[in-house]
Design a protein around this motif. Structure first.
Motif, short mmCIF file in Angstrom:
data_model
loop_
_atom_site.label_atom_id
_atom_site.label_comp_id
_atom_site.label_asym_id
_atom_site.label_seq_id
_atom_site.Cartn_x
_atom_site.Cartn_y
_atom_site.Cartn_z
N VAL A 68 0.83 -1.21 -0.09
CA VAL A 68 0.06 0.17 0.01
C VAL A 68 0.67 1.60 0.17
O VAL A 68 1.99 1.35 0.90
N GLU A 69 0.68 2.26 -0.70
CA GLU A 69 1.51 3.53 -0.94
C GLU A 69 0.51 4.43 -0.42
O GLU A 69 -1.03 4.74 -1.54
N LEU A 70 0.79 6.00 0.74
CA LEU A 70 0.14 6.81 0.86
C LEU A 70 -0.22 7.77 -0.33
O LEU A 70 1.43 7.64 -0.50
N SER A 75 -3.37 9.48 2.92
CA SER A 75 -4.40 8.57 3.06
C SER A 75 -4.05 7.87 1.62
O SER A 75 -3.45 8.16 0.86
N ALA A 76 -5.04 6.32 2.17
CA ALA A 76 -4.86 5.36 0.45
C ALA A 76 -5.97 4.83 1.24
O ALA A 76 -6.12 4.51 2.42
N ALA A 103 -7.41 4.47 9.25
CA ALA A 103 -8.60 5.26 10.16
C ALA A 103 -9.52 4.74 10.21
O ALA A 103 -10.88 5.11 11.04
N SER A 104 -10.03 3.90 8.74
CA SER A 104 -11.45 2.83 9.55
C SER A 104 -11.53 2.21 7.96
O SER A 104 -10.79 1.32 7.97
N HIS A 105 -12.41 0.63 8.61
CA HIS A 105 -12.77 -0.15 7.83
C HIS A 105 -13.85 -0.41 8.01
O HIS A 105 -14.40 -0.47 8.98
N PHE A 228 -6.06 3.99 4.90
CA PHE A 228 -5.18 3.89 6.16
C PHE A 228 -4.47 5.36 6.08
O PHE A 228 -5.22 6.37 4.92
N ALA A 229 -4.09 6.07 6.55
CA ALA A 229 -2.99 7.06 7.60
C ALA A 229 -1.79 6.97 7.84
O ALA A 229 -1.81 6.18 8.54
#
Length: 545
Positions: A68-70, A75-76, A103-105, A228-229
């Motif tokens: 994963v890349e922000l 954020s992503a 951050a959330s899911h 993600f953050a």
């Protein structure tokens, strides 16, 4: 043929309308949950490969990994697709890079748009093919009707009426025409009927295919949206683990017994999963126990003891198994998997190589390991029920082998002897593995009639019963034999039982069980005797003697 005339017209599915409705519903759920700010911010859709699977008796933990890349704002949003719909949504774990946070899911199960579009396209093609074959069928049906009418007309005009006379040549020509045309029409009608049957079969098969594609549109797929953050423009490898409920395993064994009593045990896992996705070349771990339902510590409950049937030397009770893989129902599978929860410890087993577990729920037998147990051969004779002895192999040092209750397939002397469900005794007790009957160790039981009497004394009657058991070892080696019989046990106080003789046998007064532990030499025969007196009211009939 009549039924086909009643075929209803097939509906046309609006692919674009259905797809948009699914997207709007899914986006609304995500937006309402605060995961995304707008419907066009779904993020990256990925399908990360399965790295490892931990199978519990009920459920499985699946691990997937990806990168994963922000973005520049740190954020992503990643939509992890291709998951089972049986995911336990509150059992997600995600590895994060330094300074990263989740951050959330949100987890949702829906039919993928690509599946809907493909199914709709296939259904449309099938509808067109069915319509074409139906039109052909109707044309053939009309032609068949015309042939039938012509044949009916020819048959109605085949006789001569009145005083009409025909020359012989004219009569011959008339007969030839009638015969040739009737034959031609019969063949044409037969060909049409055969073609119409083929068309009917083809339309039925197409309808089955159409229904299968309709089911495909109803099959749901799990999607996990992760936000993600962290530090802007940073990247990291992320590992996601989650639990699915439609999976599990139970232990099964092959027990190969040598003539000296030693046992080679082969441990297998009978594993299944119904996620709809194959687990191919995946590293597996089998765990005895269930996955924790929360990150919080479980509540420690009171440990209770109870009494059940013994599997020790005084009682031999095994559950026979007709087949090693005959799971007849989900309840049967549940029964055998839950039995493994009675294991003495919590064990973890890892096969040495990856395996394949299909996603349709069919059990896969996966080899785990082999190990040896020390054992001694013995025999159990139940002369009241059978003349032939049951052969057993007994092991006292089994507790360190990490055995778990499960089904055992027994092999001895190069022969498959059968299968049974193995329950474990308490640590320190002896584990008994049945090998089936041995016709060369035998016993016969008979009532000694000249010592059996029945006499009345006042208001009571005394019945004296005497028995002889002849035990024989036809082997050229010594054998250990346990001979088991019983003294009747009174169920009411009005019945009294007095033991007369036991020939050295040990009596369990509570159960009435009578056991002789013998060492028989080669070709040795021995006679045992026992007797008892039953006193009861002479005005009553004694039952069960």
């Amino acid at each position: 043929m009549g039924g086909l005339r009643c075929l209803a017209g097939y509906r046309n599915l609006s692919v674009e309308k259905f797809r948009r409705m699914k997207q709007i519903a899914f986006l609304f759920v995500l937006w309402f949950g605060g995961i995304i700010a707008a419907p066009d911010a779904l993020g990256q859709s990925v399908q990360w490969p399965i790295e490892a699977v931990t199978l519990y008796e009920r459920g499985a933990k699946i691990e997937r990994a990806g990168s994963v890349e922000l973005d520049g704002q740190g954020s992503a949003t990643v939509m992890l697709t291709g998951l089972s719909s049986s995911v336990v949504a509150d059992m997600l774990q995600v590895s994060l890079g330094p300074g990263w946070s989740l951050a959330s899911h949100a987890f949702a199960a829906s039919t993928p748009t690509s599946h809907i579009e493909l199914a709709a396209e296939k259904e449309a093609n099938i509808d067109r093919e069915i319509q074409s074959k139906r039109q052909t069928f109707l044309l053939r049906e009309a032609l068949l009707f015309a042939y039938e009418e012509e044949l009916a007309m020819i048959r109605s005009n085949r006789s001569l009426n009145g005083e009409e006379l025909l020359l012989v040549d004219d009569l011959r020509d008339h007969a030839n025409f009638w015969r040739e045309r009737v034959t031609e029409l019969s063949y044409l009608m037969l060909e049409l009927r055969m073609e119409m049957e083929e068309l009917t079969t083809a339309m039925d098969e197409l309808e089955v295919q159409r229904q299968e594609w309709e089911k495909t549109m109803e099959e749901s797929e799990g999607q996990w949206t992760l936000r993600f953050a962290g530090p802007p423009k940073s990247s990291t490898d992320v590992r996601v683990s989650y639990v699915v409920s439609q999976a599990g395993w139970s232990p099964v064994y092959d027990a190969e017994v040598s003539p000296d009593g030693s046992i080679q045990m082969k441990r297998y896992a009978s594993a299944f999963q119904s996620t709809g996705q194959e687990w191919e070349e995946v590293l597996l771990t089998f765990v005895v126990g269930n996955p924790l339902q929360s990150i919080a510590p479980p509540i420690v409950e009171k440990k209770l003891l109870s009494l059940g049937d013994s599997n020790g030397a005084e009682a031999y009770a095994w559950e026979a198994q007709a087949s090693f893989d005959d799971y007849e129902s989900d309840d049967d599978m549940q029964t055998h998997r839950s039995a493994a929860s009675n294991a003495l410890e919590r064990y973890e087993f890892k096969p040495s190589s990856p395996a394949l577990i299909r996603g349709d729920g069919s059990p896969e037998r996966i080899f785990i390991e082999s190990f040896d147990l020390q054992g001694e051969l013995s025999y159990l004779l139940l002369p009241e029920y059978t003349d032939e002895a049951y052969q057993l192999v007994n092991s006292g040092e089994w507790a360190e082998s990490e055995l778990v209750p499960g089904r055992v397939q027994v092999i001895a002397g190069g022969m498959y002897r059968g299968a049974y469900f193995m329950q474990l005794p308490a640590p320190g007790d002896t584990l008994h593995i049945p090998l089936g009957k041995d016709v060369r160790v035998r016993a016969s039981r008979k009532r000694v009639l000249n010592r059996c009497t029945s006499k009345a004394f006042g208001s009571s009657r005394k019945s004296t019963q005497s028995f002889e058991i002849t035990v024989e070892n036809q082997h050229n080696r010594s054998v250990s034999v346990a001979v088991q019989d019983a003294i009747p046990h009174a169920t009411v106080s009005e019945i009294q039982v007095e033991v007369l003789e036991l020939s050295g046998g040990e009596l369990n007064a509570a159960s009435g069980q009578l056991v002789w532990d013998l060492e028989l030499g080669p070709n040795e025969r021995r006679t045992l005797s026992f007797g008892y007196v039953v006193t009861y009211s002479k005005h009553r009939v004694l039952e069960g003697l």
